[in-house]
Design a protein around this motif. Structure first.
Motif, PDB file in Angstrom:
ATOM      1  N   PRO A  19       6.093   6.012  -6.288  1.00  0.00           N
ATOM      2  CA  PRO A  19       6.750   7.145  -6.953  1.00  0.00           C
ATOM      3  C   PRO A  19       6.110   8.497  -6.651  1.00  0.00           C
ATOM      4  O   PRO A  19       6.791   9.520  -6.655  1.00  0.00           O
ATOM      5  CB  PRO A  19       6.629   6.813  -8.438  1.00  0.00           C
ATOM      6  CG  PRO A  19       6.556   5.332  -8.478  1.00  0.00           C
ATOM      7  CD  PRO A  19       5.776   4.946  -7.240  1.00  0.00           C
TER       8      PRO A  19
ATOM      9  N   GLY B 154       1.307  -2.625 -11.524  1.00  0.00           N
ATOM     10  CA  GLY B 154       2.466  -1.785 -11.826  1.00  0.00           C
ATOM     11  C   GLY B 154       3.727  -2.569 -11.524  1.00  0.00           C
ATOM     12  O   GLY B 154       3.770  -3.343 -10.574  1.00  0.00           O
TER      13      GLY B 154
ATOM     14  N   PHE C 180       7.845  -2.142 -10.775  1.00  0.00           N
ATOM     15  CA  PHE C 180       8.760  -1.118 -10.301  1.00  0.00           C
ATOM     16  C   PHE C 180      10.141  -1.704 -10.026  1.00  0.00           C
ATOM     17  O   PHE C 180      10.269  -2.869  -9.637  1.00  0.00           O
ATOM     18  CB  PHE C 180       8.241  -0.508  -8.989  1.00  0.00           C
ATOM     19  CG  PHE C 180       6.878   0.105  -9.110  1.00  0.00           C
ATOM     20  CD1 PHE C 180       6.729   1.438  -9.461  1.00  0.00           C
ATOM     21  CD2 PHE C 180       5.737  -0.645  -8.877  1.00  0.00           C
ATOM     22  CE1 PHE C 180       5.471   2.003  -9.572  1.00  0.00           C
ATOM     23  CE2 PHE C 180       4.477  -0.086  -8.983  1.00  0.00           C
ATOM     24  CZ  PHE C 180       4.346   1.234  -9.335  1.00  0.00           C
TER      25      PHE C 180
ATOM     26  N   SER D 105       9.525   3.878 -10.815  1.00  0.00           N
ATOM     27  CA  SER D 105       8.809   3.584 -12.055  1.00  0.00           C
ATOM     28  C   SER D 105       9.741   3.009 -13.110  1.00  0.00           C
ATOM     29  O   SER D 105      10.884   3.445 -13.249  1.00  0.00           O
ATOM     30  CB  SER D 105       8.161   4.856 -12.620  1.00  0.00           C
ATOM     31  OG  SER D 105       7.187   5.342 -11.737  1.00  0.00           O
TER      32      SER D 105
END
Length: 157
Positions: free
Chosen positions: A21, A103, A105, A118
């Motif tokens: 991102p 993370g 996504f 995100s």
């Protein structure tokens, strides 16, 4: 992005790149260490039972700097996972190791790079939780009343 969409995009590419991102690219020696189906069965704060399924890709970087995953190899991994795990044409979620945690996504494609988008948490039962709908925010001086043809000061009469 769904599995069918990534397979179509891979057919047109010579190399694979994933963009974070913040605009940075995932190192080009990444591995796709997992392709799977993740099922999430849960109850939201309003009492509604929900079921979600996504195809999950896990990206990983090692010190294997000579490694390059080619589009046809990723396409074959996807095909094998669809066959062996009975994965339908699901939306793709990508896991990637961030500084302190994994993370998660969503995935998109800009014609060149696969974009890691995100994900955000949200209340799925705002109406039952008493959370008001977000109101339009207007700064003082930006709002102006629209003039209509029936306004004597509009200059049309």
């Amino acid at each position: 992005m769904k599995l069918s969409e990534i397979k179509k995009a891979l057919q047109k590419l010579e190399t694979i790149a994933f963009q974070l991102p913040n605009g940075e690219l995932v190192s080009n020696h990444f591995h796709v260490t997992e392709v799977g189906k993740v099922a999430k069965n849960f109850i939201d704060c309003g009492g509604t039972i929900r079921n979600e399924e996504v195809a999950n890709f896990q990206l990983w970087e090692a010190n294997d700097y000579d490694h390059r995953l080619h589009p046809e190899k990723l396409a074959s991994i996807i095909k094998l996972s669809e066959e062996k795990l009975q994965i339908p044409d699901l939306e793709i979620e990508v896991e990637y190791q961030m500084k302190d945690t994994i993370g998660k996504f969503n995935l998109d494609f800009d014609g060149t790079n696969f974009l890691l988008i995100s994900k955000l948490t949200d209340c799925l039962a705002k109406d039952k939780c008493g959370i008001p709908a977000e109101k339009t925010k207007v700064k003082i001086g930006e709002w102006k009343q629209k003039e209509t043809s029936c306004n004597p000061n509009s200059g049309c009469c």
